[in-house]
Design an enzyme around this catalytic site. Structure first.
Site, PDB file in Angstrom:
ATOM      1  N   TYR A  17      28.277   8.688 -14.164  1.00 12.87           N
ATOM      2  CA  TYR A  17      29.891   8.363 -13.964  1.00 12.87           C
ATOM      3  C   TYR A  17      29.980   8.404 -12.619  1.00 12.87           C
ATOM      4  O   TYR A  17      30.499   7.378 -12.048  1.00 12.87           O
ATOM      5  CB  TYR A  17      30.646   8.765 -15.166  1.00 12.87           C
ATOM      6  CG  TYR A  17      32.127   8.272 -14.742  1.00 12.87           C
ATOM      7  CD1 TYR A  17      32.363   7.035 -15.225  1.00 12.87           C
ATOM      8  CD2 TYR A  17      33.188   9.278 -14.322  1.00 12.87           C
ATOM      9  CE1 TYR A  17      33.632   6.632 -14.823  1.00 12.87           C
ATOM     10  CE2 TYR A  17      34.506   8.799 -14.055  1.00 12.87           C
ATOM     11  CZ  TYR A  17      34.635   7.314 -14.508  1.00 12.87           C
ATOM     12  OH  TYR A  17      36.049   6.925 -14.332  1.00 12.87           O
ATOM     13  N   SER A  35      37.793   6.087  -9.042  1.00 15.72           N
ATOM     14  CA  SER A  35      38.167   7.290  -9.550  1.00 15.72           C
ATOM     15  C   SER A  35      37.807   8.444  -8.518  1.00 15.72           C
ATOM     16  O   SER A  35      37.009   8.126  -7.621  1.00 15.72           O
ATOM     17  CB  SER A  35      37.158   7.490 -10.725  1.00 15.72           C
ATOM     18  OG  SER A  35      37.187   8.900 -10.992  1.00 15.72           O
TER      19      SER A  35
END
Length: 253
Positions: free
Chosen positions: A150, A137
């Site tokens: 995250y 990501s």
């Protein structure tokens, strides 16, 4: 796998029950791969496998026993592994962080990725031209408020990928990472915000065209089908509206 599928190129896609995983499984199947669709939700992976002529494998990547069972289904040879299983849980500042949410993110985005890779690596080497593609990501590159758990987990995905490439430098296995930015799927933001539709929609508010699961799957399929001597180390993919993690063009009428 059966004798009829053993001669085809094979791919494992984890987290295949929805979103990027399901889209990737469909596109790889369209490219001629026999796809092993691995995910926790049996009904979804069974339906997907039936749709694309693949094999459904109920698998929780955070369980060593479950991953071992996946390896048994794969057998001695595998061409492509797409480590897509992952997720974000919560968005609280570090000062209010939930330890269990952080553990869940690390377990699925890092430990799970490692366990699947470790279990399937012999089969990838045996293919003579294996590919490991980890779905990271842009959060694995840039920090943002409320995202520490995250971003830490996805930084872990990136570093595991880089380390694995160094460790496998003399083996017939390519190691790649795709790092998508803003992707609107049916479940990612809903899961992150525990089903709060208002919060989930706010992530994409005013953005005319965020990436779709199919956009990312298309890029993944391109990466893993390059000639065996070509390694796409990393590919960062964002919608045009997202110039950076904090700079997104939004239009509100």
């Amino acid at each position: 796998m059966t004798d009829s599928t053993a001669t085809r190129r094979t791919a494992v896609v984890t987290g295949a029950s929805s979103g990027i995983g399901a889209a990737t499984a469909r596109m790889l199947a369209a490219e001629g791969f026999h796809v092993l669709c691995a995910a926790r939700r049996a009904d979804r992976v069974e339906a997907l496998a039936a749709e694309i002529g693949g094999t459904a494998v109920v698998c929780d990547v955070t369980s060593e026993e479950s991953v071992a069972a996946l390896a048994e289904v794969v057998g001695d040879r595998l061409d492509v592994l797409v480590n897509n299983a992952g997720g974000a849980f919560g968005s609280t500042p570090v000062a209010q962080a939930d330890s269990d949410e952080w553990r869940r993110m690390y377990e699925v985005n890092v430990i799970g990725l490692m366990q699947v890779t470790r279990a399937l690596l012999p089969a990838l080497v045996a293919s003579g031209a294996g590919v490991i593609l980890n779905v990271g990501s842009t959060a694995g590159r840039i920090a943002y408020e409320g995202g520490a758990g995250y971003t830490a987990a996805k930084h872990g995905t990136q570093v595991v990928t880089e380390t694995l490439r160094l460790e496998l430098w003399d083996q017939p296995v390519r190691v790649c990472e795709i790092a998508p930015g803003m992707v609107k799927t049916d479940e990612f933001a809903l899961v992150r915000f525990e089903g709060d539709e208002e919060k989930a929609e706010a992530v994409y508010a005013g953005v005319a065209e965020p990436l779709t699961a199919e956009d990312v799957a298309d890029a993944i399929t391109w990466m893993v089908t390059r000639p065996p001597h070509v390694n796409i180390d990393e590919l960062v993919l964002r919608p045009r509206a997202q110039a950076a993690q904090h700079k997104v063009h939004r239009v509100f009428e």
